[in-house]
Structures are given as C-alpha cells and as structure tokens.
Design a protein around this motif. Structure first.
Motif, PDB file in Angstrom:
ATOM      1  N   LEU A  50       0.754  -1.140   0.064  1.00 40.08           N
ATOM      2  CA  LEU A  50      -0.142  -0.073  -0.161  1.00 40.08           C
ATOM      3  C   LEU A  50       0.732   1.300  -0.012  1.00 40.08           C
ATOM      4  N   ASN A  51       1.917   1.406   0.597  1.00 38.71           N
ATOM      5  CA  ASN A  51       3.075   2.624   0.666  1.00 38.71           C
ATOM      6  C   ASN A  51       3.348   2.528  -0.956  1.00 38.71           C
ATOM      7  N   TYR A  52       3.507   1.343  -1.395  1.00 40.51           N
ATOM      8  CA  TYR A  52       4.101   1.615  -2.924  1.00 40.51           C
ATOM      9  C   TYR A  52       2.894   2.372  -3.569  1.00 40.51           C
ATOM     10  N   ALA A  53       1.849   1.690  -3.661  1.00 42.02           N
ATOM     11  CA  ALA A  53       0.775   2.244  -4.470  1.00 42.02           C
ATOM     12  C   ALA A  53       0.560   3.751  -4.138  1.00 42.02           C
ATOM     13  N   SER A  88      -4.030   5.092 -12.561  1.00 35.17           N
ATOM     14  CA  SER A  88      -4.362   3.619 -12.971  1.00 35.17           C
ATOM     15  C   SER A  88      -3.063   3.306 -13.487  1.00 35.17           C
ATOM     16  N   ASP A  89      -1.636   3.766 -12.748  1.00 33.86           N
ATOM     17  CA  ASP A  89      -0.468   3.040 -13.250  1.00 33.86           C
ATOM     18  C   ASP A  89      -0.693   1.635 -12.705  1.00 33.86           C
ATOM     19  N   GLY A  90      -0.138   0.866 -13.691  1.00 33.21           N
ATOM     20  CA  GLY A  90      -0.248  -0.809 -13.381  1.00 33.21           C
ATOM     21  C   GLY A  90       0.565  -1.156 -12.392  1.00 33.21           C
ATOM     22  N   ASN A  97      -4.257  -4.140  -5.529  1.00 34.74           N
ATOM     23  CA  ASN A  97      -5.229  -5.178  -5.578  1.00 34.74           C
ATOM     24  C   ASN A  97      -4.688  -6.584  -4.888  1.00 34.74           C
ATOM     25  N   ARG A  98      -3.645  -6.866  -4.851  1.00 35.45           N
ATOM     26  CA  ARG A  98      -3.087  -8.052  -3.975  1.00 35.45           C
ATOM     27  C   ARG A  98      -3.570  -8.114  -2.875  1.00 35.45           C
ATOM     28  N   VAL A  99      -3.660  -6.866  -2.085  1.00 29.96           N
ATOM     29  CA  VAL A  99      -4.174  -6.790  -0.752  1.00 29.96           C
ATOM     30  C   VAL A  99      -5.857  -6.870  -0.655  1.00 29.96           C
ATOM     31  N   ARG A 100      -6.221  -6.438  -1.809  1.00 23.51           N
ATOM     32  CA  ARG A 100      -7.910  -6.581  -1.708  1.00 23.51           C
ATOM     33  C   ARG A 100      -8.180  -7.946  -2.080  1.00 23.51           C
ATOM     34  N   LYS A 101      -7.321  -8.338  -3.059  1.00 25.14           N
ATOM     35  CA  LYS A 101      -7.905  -9.921  -3.720  1.00 25.14           C
ATOM     36  C   LYS A 101      -8.018 -10.927  -2.519  1.00 25.14           C
ATOM     37  N   GLU A 114     -11.036  -6.424  -7.606  1.00 22.64           N
ATOM     38  CA  GLU A 114     -10.031  -5.648  -8.026  1.00 22.64           C
ATOM     39  C   GLU A 114     -10.555  -4.113  -8.339  1.00 22.64           C
ATOM     40  N   LYS A 115      -9.662  -3.107  -8.596  1.00 21.78           N
ATOM     41  CA  LYS A 115     -10.048  -1.949  -9.196  1.00 21.78           C
ATOM     42  C   LYS A 115      -8.796  -1.556 -10.095  1.00 21.78           C
ATOM     43  N   THR A 116      -9.261  -0.657 -11.149  1.00 21.99           N
ATOM     44  CA  THR A 116      -8.534  -0.419 -12.228  1.00 21.99           C
ATOM     45  C   THR A 116      -7.898   0.813 -12.095  1.00 21.99           C
ATOM     46  N   SER A 117      -8.384   1.834 -11.217  1.00 22.50           N
ATOM     47  CA  SER A 117      -7.860   3.091 -11.142  1.00 22.50           C
ATOM     48  C   SER A 117      -8.319   3.234  -9.302  1.00 22.50           C
ATOM     49  N   ILE A 118      -7.008   3.933  -8.785  1.00 23.10           N
ATOM     50  CA  ILE A 118      -7.280   4.114  -7.403  1.00 23.10           C
ATOM     51  C   ILE A 118      -7.226   5.544  -7.143  1.00 23.10           C
ATOM     52  N   THR A 119      -7.678   5.848  -5.926  1.00 30.31           N
ATOM     53  CA  THR A 119      -7.574   7.314  -5.159  1.00 30.31           C
ATOM     54  C   THR A 119      -7.104   6.998  -3.931  1.00 30.31           C
ATOM     55  N   TYR A 120      -6.634   8.256  -3.237  1.00 29.31           N
ATOM     56  CA  TYR A 120      -6.055   8.144  -1.813  1.00 29.31           C
ATOM     57  C   TYR A 120      -7.147   7.530  -1.015  1.00 29.31           C
ATOM     58  N   GLU A 121      -8.491   7.783  -1.226  1.00 27.62           N
ATOM     59  CA  GLU A 121      -9.798   7.508  -0.348  1.00 27.62           C
ATOM     60  C   GLU A 121      -9.518   5.986  -0.479  1.00 27.62           C
ATOM     61  N   ASP A 122      -9.509   5.254  -1.836  1.00 27.20           N
ATOM     62  CA  ASP A 122      -9.224   3.961  -1.768  1.00 27.20           C
ATOM     63  C   ASP A 122      -8.204   3.419  -0.780  1.00 27.20           C
ATOM     64  N   ILE A 123      -7.110   3.947  -0.806  1.00 28.43           N
ATOM     65  CA  ILE A 123      -5.866   3.479  -0.175  1.00 28.43           C
ATOM     66  C   ILE A 123      -6.274   3.802   1.391  1.00 28.43           C
ATOM     67  N   ARG A 124      -6.898   4.847   1.882  1.00 25.15           N
ATOM     68  CA  ARG A 124      -7.148   5.097   3.181  1.00 25.15           C
ATOM     69  C   ARG A 124      -7.966   3.862   3.687  1.00 25.15           C
ATOM     70  N   TYR A 125      -9.027   3.689   2.924  1.00 25.01           N
ATOM     71  CA  TYR A 125      -9.966   2.447   3.361  1.00 25.01           C
ATOM     72  C   TYR A 125      -9.272   1.153   3.450  1.00 25.01           C
ATOM     73  N   GLU A 126      -8.290   0.717   2.635  1.00 28.66           N
ATOM     74  CA  GLU A 126      -7.553  -0.389   2.837  1.00 28.66           C
ATOM     75  C   GLU A 126      -6.752  -0.258   4.033  1.00 28.66           C
TER      76      GLU A 126
END
Length: 555
Positions: free
Chosen positions: A406-409, A420-422, A429-433, A439-451
């Motif tokens: 998640l730090n990397y993302a 949408s960086d690969g 998505n590895r954490v999500r799966k 999976e998500k194809t695009s992520i925001t800070y809010e997505d990372i905050r939730y995770e």
C-alpha cells in the motif's frame, strides 16, 4: 528521564528466559549465551546476538501493553472501551500529560533508544570484525530509528540522544525539532538497510528488507511534512521523498523473499508467528504468565477477550472493549473475511478457539450484539500450549508486507487525484484480492485510506495514517475526525452479516469529547518528564549530525 535510563539490567535477560520449543516466535531466537558481564574486547562476535535480542521484546513492553492499540486504534476511533484507562482518553480526545499509557509509551520509546545506544557503544568496543559490528549495529539502529519515528509522529520536538551517559549526567536538555527527529530516524533506517543481512540470521530477526520496508513508511510520512512545516494545509507532498518511498518499497517487492500469507485470518494465529509476511514483529516468550514473565509476554488477549470461555482463566476483560459504530459502518459488506478476523459478531465461528468443545460459536444474546475484538484473541492454553495467563504468545506486528504494497501504491499516486498505474493497482489489488474484494483499475487516496484502515484495524496503525495525512491536509483530517460518531455511546447492535442497528431503548447520554483542533495531532509531554526536564517547554535546538547520510541505497 529516570525510568527510561534504567536499562543496563536488560542486556542478556532475554537469553535467560528460556523458550517453549513448540513456538516459532522463540525457537533458536533467544537461546543465546548471556553476556551482560562481557564488555570491551572480551565481547566477541558470538556474543553479539544476545546484545540485540532484548530489543525485540522487553524494551517495547510498556508501549505494547496498552498504548499500541489504545492510541493507534482508540485515537483513530476504531476502538472504544469507555470504562478503561487505556482507550477512552484517546478515543475521547482527552489525553493529558498524566494519561497512563501515554507516559508508559514515552518511557518505553526512550528505553528502546538508550538500550540501542548502549548496544551500539558496546559493539564498537568489541573484538568482532568490522562487517560483524556493522550488522549488529544496524540491528540496534533499526530499533532506535523506529522509536524515533514514533516520537517524531506523536510529540514532534523531542530530545535526540546517542550517548546514555551524557543524558544521565545532564538530564535537563533541549528538544530537537521534528524535522531533525525525522531525519535522525531516516538515517538510522538507511544504515540498517545498508548493513543488515539479506537473510535473517534467526527466525524473527530483522533483515535488510525489513529496513527498506520501514523506510517506505517513514519516507512517505515525511514527504507530507518536509515541505509544509508551518503550512499544514499546503496540500502537496515532496516528490523527492515520494520517490524514495516508492524505491524503498520496490526493493522489497523485487528482491526480498517476503510474500503475503494466502488467508488473512491465518496471520493472527500463534502457529503462524514469524510468517512470510511478517517483516518486523515484537517477539514474546511463550509459556510465561503475568507473574513469571512480565515484560516478555503479550497481554492483549486479556484486554480483548469477552469471556473466560475463550481464555480458560479469569483474565478476560474485553466485554466493553468494542468496535465503534464508526468503524463498522466503514466495512464494505463484502469485506467479511477481514471483519470476522478483526471483530467477533453474532453467529461467527472460530475453530481455533475452545477446540476441546468443537470450537467457539458466538451465539450470545438474541442474535444482535456489540462487536468485540477478535484480532489478538487466540484461545486458552488448551488451544495453544504457549498461552499463559495474560500472555497470548502472539507476536505483535510492527510491519507487514501488505503495508509495503500500500505504501508503494500511495507513493506512485503521490500528489495526483487518482492513478491507473499498473504497478500501483497491481500491488493495491493483491491486498484486496486476499480479502475477497473486487479489483480496481484506478485508485484514489480514499481507496488506499479504506484499505489501510480495514487491513490493519487493531494493529495500532490508523492514527499514524491520519497524522501523516494531517501534515499536508490538516483541515481535511480535522473534518474527517469531526464527522466521526465520537460524542455518543448510543449502543449499536450487530446482526450478521455486517448489518448495524441502533437500539433506541438503550440510548445513553452523549459523551464529552475534546475539541477537534490542530492540537490533537501532537501529544502532550508527560507531566513527570516536564518536572524533570523543564526545557521540554522551550523552543527546540537544531541537532548537529556527525555522519554523512547514506546515498547509495538505490543504485
């Protein structure tokens, strides 16, 4: 700083405690010849592991006991325990300089610092080779760096010390500015990344990738602070440190042998201590109890377990230690794997607890109830031979590989609104799966905050995520905290799967909570420390660094 300087007795103690061979957390790790009387050139390479072994447990004990989750999950409002002294001051934003766990944590961090300092000085005087000295100094500097990251995150301006004798002789000292404290932590961790071995010498010990992983955390946090000192709503992060965070995480991803555990709940079972995802964990000694090994045990289960049916003894005080309405609303209904591994709800079954009776089925009440803590709750000594009274024998995670992903993302996301960086989406998505989430194809800070909130809930992390965000988005974080349901203890009920309800017949008066102002992001100094060192109140003095910073970590 009276208590935090009494550290000489810790050297070598861990080697004397003995280990239960069934538990991986201790096997071949603390079974080292004690050397607390060996100094100078008599200290050889074979003695060095016993110098650093206490840095994995007893020096962190006061931090781990209550502050780890009380602050990390209480202040962020994942957890409430309104009749405790270890959660409610943080959850109610009512922390003072005499809040017990806060005082304990300050003392614990400085015990880590000064023990690490003593180890470093001893190793420099030993007869080991230069390479051997560098390895074990790196281990001590990693621990010192982590302690200073906590101190910088929580108190900001604090004293930096590298010589225990100096502060014993002159305990009234100025603080150093938060910027310098961060840089000191970074320099320690960079040294550790350079000189720790690529493979851990014993199960549970650090390696260089543990340091790179921790650097990804600290670089990321510092990226939001360095450009915004005095301008907390500056809104941007320093690109140089975002790149450093990305590079540090990428080293772990591309070069280390760490990988995610397949099944999330398995992370929190005693038999999986020091698993493939565990990059740094506090190592507690199994087979001990609160009367035979205080300081070497993990008491979290005693504070979390809601019933003696779980622990097999009277140390089960978690009936009122519960998930907040706010955090349970957070969970996506599809996120049941992580919810069940973190919080016990009605109808949940755990085969690893109360094994003699076929497992634990939570069927209390009429089908609706509060959620108590599951993460950190492992069962009785009949379920796990290493469990003792107030000792779960479970390692305390300080960093897992999932955080590095998640730090990397987040480092790739940087100052952008979305990406949408690969690489960013792959490791996000590895954490999500693993959690069974789409999976998500695009992520925001809010997505990372939730995770981050859900993945590491009850692992003492979320408050630090909010503090790091507040370095450059302070008003946003203030608004977020203000919107949480802190000022009420209206009971909520849970009916699986993840259905929340308010019970109006049991509604109670609102709780008084502290004002949500910028001051909440800096903890008060302990009153006892202010009495001994009144210079804590004065303006900080820049720290004079005496070594050149390492610059070849990513060549």
């Amino acid at each position: 700083m009276k208590r935090k300087l009494k550290i000489t007795r810790y050297i070598g103690i861990a080697a004397l405690m003995g280990c239960v061979p069934l538990q991986q957390s201790c096997k071949d790790f603390l079974d080292i010849t004690p050397n607390d009387q060996i100094v100078g050139e008599s200290l050889t390479a074979e003695n060095l592991p016993s110098l650093t072994s206490p840095l994995y447990n007893v020096v962190w004990a006061d931090f781990n006991e209550k502050f780890y989750f009380g602050l990390g999950d209480g202040a962020s409002y994942n957890l409430y325990a309104p009749y405790s002294d270890y959660v409610y001051p943080f959850a109610d934003l009512a922390v003072t300089g005499i809040t017990g766990p806060l005082v304990q944590a300050w003392q614990s961090f400085y015990v880590v610092v000064q023990q690490a300092n003593k180890v470093i000085i001893s190793i420099k005087q030993s007869s080991a080779t230069e390479a051997q000295k560098q390895q074990y100094i790196a281990e001590a500097r990693f621990m010192r760096g982590v302690a200073y990251w906590y101190l910088a995150s929580l108190w900001g301006n604090v004293p930096i010390t590298e010589d225990p004798s100096a502060i014993v002789n002159q305990p009234v000292v100025n603080t150093n500015p938060r910027k310098d404290v961060f840089e000191f932590a970074i320099r320690d961790l960079e040294y550790a990344a350079k000189y720790l071995p690529a493979t851990s010498p014993q199960l549970g010990r650090l390696n260089k990738y543990s340091a790179y992983g921790m650097l990804s955390r600290v670089y990321l946090a510092y990226s939001g602070y360095i450009d915004n000192s005095g301008n907390a709503n500056g809104g941007t992060r320093n690109q140089q440190y975002l790149d450093l965070a990305k590079n540090a995480a990428r080293v772990v991803i591309n070069q280390s042998n760490f990988h995610l555990m397949d099944y999330y709940p398995d992370l929190f079972k005693v038999e999986n201590n020091n698993n493939t995802e565990s990059m740094f964990a506090l190592q507690w000694v199994p087979g001990l109890n609160n009367s035979t090994g205080w300081g070497y045990i993990n008491p979290h289960q005693a504070y979390f377990a809601y019933s003696s049916e779980i622990t097999g003894d009277d140390a089960a005080w978690g009936g009122w230690t519960r998930a907040t309405y706010d955090v349970i609303k957070e969970y996506n209904p599809r996120d049941s794997i992580r919810r069940k591994a973190t919080w016990i709800g009605y109808g949940d079954f755990y085969a690893e607890i109360n094994k003699a009776n076929g497992g634990l089925l939570n069927d209390r009440g009429d089908g609706r109830q509060y959620l108590n803590v599951k993460k950190g709750v492992v069962g009785s000594s009949k379920d796990n031979p290493g469990v003792g009274r107030m000792n779960s024998a479970l390692n305390t995670y300080m960093m897992r590989l999932a955080e590095v992903y998640l730090n990397y993302a987040e480092a790739i996301l940087g100052n952008s609104g979305s990406t949408s960086d690969g690489d960013a989406t792959e490791y996000f998505n590895r954490v999500r799966k693993r959690a069974g989430m789409p999976e998500k194809t695009s992520i925001t800070y809010e997505d990372i905050r939730y995770e981050r909130r859900v993945e590491f809930c009850m692992e003492g992390q979320y408050w630090y995520d909010l503090v790091s965000r507040a370095f450059y988005k302070q008003q946003e974080v203030i608004n977020y905290i203000t919107a949480q349901s802190r000022n009420t203890i209206i009971p909520f009920l849970f009916e699986a799967p993840n259905v929340l309800q308010i019970d109006p017949d049991r509604a109670s008066s609102p709780r008084a909570v502290g004002a949500v102002t910028p001051s909440i992001f800096v903890m008060p100094y302990p009153e006892s420390e202010l009495l001994q060192n009144p210079l804590l109140k004065e303006a900080p003095v820049p720290y004079v660094f005496t070594e050149v910073r390492i610059t070849d970590l990513f060549d």
